[in-house]
Write a protein that holds these residues in place. Structure first.
Motif, PDB file in Angstrom:
ATOM      1  N   LYS A 160       0.831  -1.211   0.000  1.00  0.00           N
ATOM      2  CA  LYS A 160       0.000   0.000   0.000  1.00  0.00           C
ATOM      3  C   LYS A 160       0.867   1.263   0.000  1.00  0.00           C
ATOM      4  O   LYS A 160       0.488   2.282  -0.593  1.00  0.00           O
ATOM      5  CB  LYS A 160      -0.929  -0.004   1.211  1.00  0.00           C
ATOM      6  CG  LYS A 160      -1.999  -1.098   1.160  1.00  0.00           C
ATOM      7  CD  LYS A 160      -2.998  -0.979   2.291  1.00  0.00           C
ATOM      8  CE  LYS A 160      -2.358  -1.232   3.631  1.00  0.00           C
ATOM      9  NZ  LYS A 160      -3.340  -1.181   4.738  1.00  0.00           N
ATOM     10  N   SER A 163       1.923   3.511  -3.125  1.00  0.00           N
ATOM     11  CA  SER A 163       1.110   4.596  -3.685  1.00  0.00           C
ATOM     12  C   SER A 163       1.752   5.958  -3.440  1.00  0.00           C
ATOM     13  O   SER A 163       1.507   6.916  -4.183  1.00  0.00           O
ATOM     14  CB  SER A 163      -0.301   4.574  -3.083  1.00  0.00           C
ATOM     15  OG  SER A 163      -0.264   4.778  -1.686  1.00  0.00           O
ATOM     16  N   LEU A 174      -1.512   4.330  -8.521  1.00  0.00           N
ATOM     17  CA  LEU A 174      -2.110   5.634  -8.260  1.00  0.00           C
ATOM     18  C   LEU A 174      -1.656   6.668  -9.283  1.00  0.00           C
ATOM     19  O   LEU A 174      -2.452   7.479  -9.761  1.00  0.00           O
ATOM     20  CB  LEU A 174      -1.755   6.104  -6.847  1.00  0.00           C
ATOM     21  CG  LEU A 174      -2.395   7.428  -6.409  1.00  0.00           C
ATOM     22  CD1 LEU A 174      -3.913   7.354  -6.484  1.00  0.00           C
ATOM     23  CD2 LEU A 174      -1.942   7.799  -5.002  1.00  0.00           C
ATOM     24  N   LEU A 191     -10.204   6.321  -9.410  1.00  0.00           N
ATOM     25  CA  LEU A 191      -9.755   6.072  -8.041  1.00  0.00           C
ATOM     26  C   LEU A 191     -10.533   4.934  -7.392  1.00  0.00           C
ATOM     27  O   LEU A 191      -9.988   4.207  -6.541  1.00  0.00           O
ATOM     28  CB  LEU A 191      -9.880   7.349  -7.206  1.00  0.00           C
ATOM     29  CG  LEU A 191      -8.934   8.478  -7.645  1.00  0.00           C
ATOM     30  CD1 LEU A 191      -9.222   9.758  -6.876  1.00  0.00           C
ATOM     31  CD2 LEU A 191      -7.472   8.070  -7.464  1.00  0.00           C
ATOM     32  N   THR A 192     -11.776   4.757  -7.789  1.00  0.00           N
ATOM     33  CA  THR A 192     -12.545   3.606  -7.309  1.00  0.00           C
ATOM     34  C   THR A 192     -11.873   2.307  -7.741  1.00  0.00           C
ATOM     35  O   THR A 192     -11.725   1.370  -6.950  1.00  0.00           O
ATOM     36  CB  THR A 192     -13.984   3.644  -7.837  1.00  0.00           C
ATOM     37  OG1 THR A 192     -14.652   4.788  -7.312  1.00  0.00           O
ATOM     38  CG2 THR A 192     -14.756   2.390  -7.429  1.00  0.00           C
ATOM     39  N   VAL A 194      -8.724   1.930  -8.501  1.00  0.00           N
ATOM     40  CA  VAL A 194      -7.455   1.783  -7.772  1.00  0.00           C
ATOM     41  C   VAL A 194      -7.702   1.107  -6.428  1.00  0.00           C
ATOM     42  O   VAL A 194      -7.005   0.157  -6.049  1.00  0.00           O
ATOM     43  CB  VAL A 194      -6.792   3.160  -7.552  1.00  0.00           C
ATOM     44  CG1 VAL A 194      -5.614   3.026  -6.576  1.00  0.00           C
ATOM     45  CG2 VAL A 194      -6.292   3.726  -8.862  1.00  0.00           C
ATOM     46  N   CYS A 195      -8.719   1.598  -5.705  1.00  0.00           N
ATOM     47  CA  CYS A 195      -9.039   1.015  -4.400  1.00  0.00           C
ATOM     48  C   CYS A 195      -9.427  -0.455  -4.536  1.00  0.00           C
ATOM     49  O   CYS A 195      -9.020  -1.299  -3.724  1.00  0.00           O
ATOM     50  CB  CYS A 195     -10.171   1.800  -3.741  1.00  0.00           C
ATOM     51  SG  CYS A 195      -9.705   3.474  -3.254  1.00  0.00           S
ATOM     52  N   LEU A 196     -10.206  -0.769  -5.558  1.00  0.00           N
ATOM     53  CA  LEU A 196     -10.629  -2.156  -5.767  1.00  0.00           C
ATOM     54  C   LEU A 196      -9.441  -3.048  -6.089  1.00  0.00           C
ATOM     55  O   LEU A 196      -9.368  -4.191  -5.622  1.00  0.00           O
ATOM     56  CB  LEU A 196     -11.670  -2.228  -6.888  1.00  0.00           C
ATOM     57  CG  LEU A 196     -13.064  -1.700  -6.547  1.00  0.00           C
ATOM     58  CD1 LEU A 196     -13.962  -1.725  -7.783  1.00  0.00           C
ATOM     59  CD2 LEU A 196     -13.695  -2.521  -5.424  1.00  0.00           C
ATOM     60  N   TYR A 198      -6.344  -2.629  -5.085  1.00  0.00           N
ATOM     61  CA  TYR A 198      -5.617  -2.874  -3.841  1.00  0.00           C
ATOM     62  C   TYR A 198      -6.354  -3.893  -2.978  1.00  0.00           C
ATOM     63  O   TYR A 198      -5.737  -4.784  -2.379  1.00  0.00           O
ATOM     64  CB  TYR A 198      -5.427  -1.570  -3.064  1.00  0.00           C
ATOM     65  CG  TYR A 198      -4.219  -0.773  -3.489  1.00  0.00           C
ATOM     66  CD1 TYR A 198      -2.932  -1.251  -3.251  1.00  0.00           C
ATOM     67  CD2 TYR A 198      -4.357   0.444  -4.139  1.00  0.00           C
ATOM     68  CE1 TYR A 198      -1.820  -0.525  -3.646  1.00  0.00           C
ATOM     69  CE2 TYR A 198      -3.251   1.186  -4.538  1.00  0.00           C
ATOM     70  CZ  TYR A 198      -1.985   0.689  -4.293  1.00  0.00           C
ATOM     71  OH  TYR A 198      -0.879   1.407  -4.686  1.00  0.00           O
ATOM     72  N   LEU A 199      -7.673  -3.766  -2.903  1.00  0.00           N
ATOM     73  CA  LEU A 199      -8.457  -4.707  -2.101  1.00  0.00           C
ATOM     74  C   LEU A 199      -8.373  -6.126  -2.645  1.00  0.00           C
ATOM     75  O   LEU A 199      -8.354  -7.095  -1.879  1.00  0.00           O
ATOM     76  CB  LEU A 199      -9.920  -4.255  -2.044  1.00  0.00           C
ATOM     77  CG  LEU A 199     -10.209  -3.049  -1.150  1.00  0.00           C
ATOM     78  CD1 LEU A 199     -11.647  -2.572  -1.346  1.00  0.00           C
ATOM     79  CD2 LEU A 199      -9.964  -3.403   0.316  1.00  0.00           C
ATOM     80  N   THR A 202      -4.951  -7.206  -1.173  1.00  0.00           N
ATOM     81  CA  THR A 202      -4.750  -7.220   0.277  1.00  0.00           C
ATOM     82  C   THR A 202      -5.723  -8.130   1.019  1.00  0.00           C
ATOM     83  O   THR A 202      -5.328  -8.778   2.002  1.00  0.00           O
ATOM     84  CB  THR A 202      -4.856  -5.797   0.846  1.00  0.00           C
ATOM     85  OG1 THR A 202      -6.142  -5.240   0.519  1.00  0.00           O
ATOM     86  CG2 THR A 202      -3.765  -4.907   0.265  1.00  0.00           C
TER      87      THR A 202
END
Length: 218
Positions: A160, A163, A174, A191-192, A194-196, A198-199, A202
């Protein structure tokens, strides 16, 4: 379906896949060096030699006491000015991850080794092993087993943290998303995703770590 395929949620994916390669490369290479640095420093934190202990402790406290973002900027902009060298962005990123993660891994190593019963060292010495041999063949294998869960957590943290390298224009996820929405004016969608992304990395990693931790019973 056609509308979805033509949406920014889908169009940004090629950019993110490109960034994902940088993200994994920097994380994995950085953590390899970080583990080596952390293992040496962690053992140093257990040393009875005041000089070795002092150097190891100074490194750990300085790194843990300063923000990673400041460390990144210092390594990329500050060191080249002082040392008269030029670091490319990826190399600077790997160094930053290695140095930062190394300080936290040092505490993982120190805690794991220190948790092994001191009688193990005495038992090794009693059968004729040197202190180094006892550490290598008796203490370290047991300690490493206890390091696995926190080392996995450090992998997630460092992943993480990549980024932050967007500030020096490293092409991680990012940065790629910012490049995309700066021309397509779609920050929410980019950005949505990007978050997905990473999820998607992780969450499975965390689940695997829990399973490993239960299996190892640590």
């Amino acid at each position: 379906m056609e509308a979805l395929m033509d949406s920014h949620y889908i169009k940004v994916l090629p950019f993110l896949w490109k960034g994902l390669g940088y993200t994994f490369f920097i994380t994995i290479i950085g953590l390899i060096f970080g583990f080596a640095l952390g293992a040496i420093t962690g053992i140093g934190r257990l040393s009875q030699n005041k000089l070795i202990y002092g150097i190891a402790s100074f490194y750990v406290e300085v790194v843990r006491g300063t923000p990673l973002l400041a460390q990144i900027l210092f390594i990329y902009f500050g060191l080249p000015e002082v040392l008269g060298i030029t670091l490319d962005k990826v190399t600077a990123s790997i160094i930053a991850i290695a140095i930062n993660a190394g300080a936290y891994i040092a505490e993982i190593v120190r805690g794991a080794v220190d948790s092994i019963d001191r009688g193990q060292m005495e038992a090794g010495r009693s059968i004729g092993l040197t202190k180094a041999q006892t550490m290598r063949y008796i203490i370290w294998p047991q300690a490493f087993k206890r390091m696995i869960p926190p080392l996995g957590n450090q992998f997630v943290i460092s992943l993480k943290d990549t980024s932050l390298f967007s500030v020096i224009a490293v092409g991680e996820m990012l940065f790629q998303a910012r490049q995309y929405y700066s021309t397509n004016f779609s920050p929410f969608q980019a950005l949505t995703m990007v978050c997905l992304m990473y999820l998607m990395i992780t969450v499975p990693t965390a689940l695997i770590l829990r399973r490993v931790e239960r299996r190892l019973d640590v």
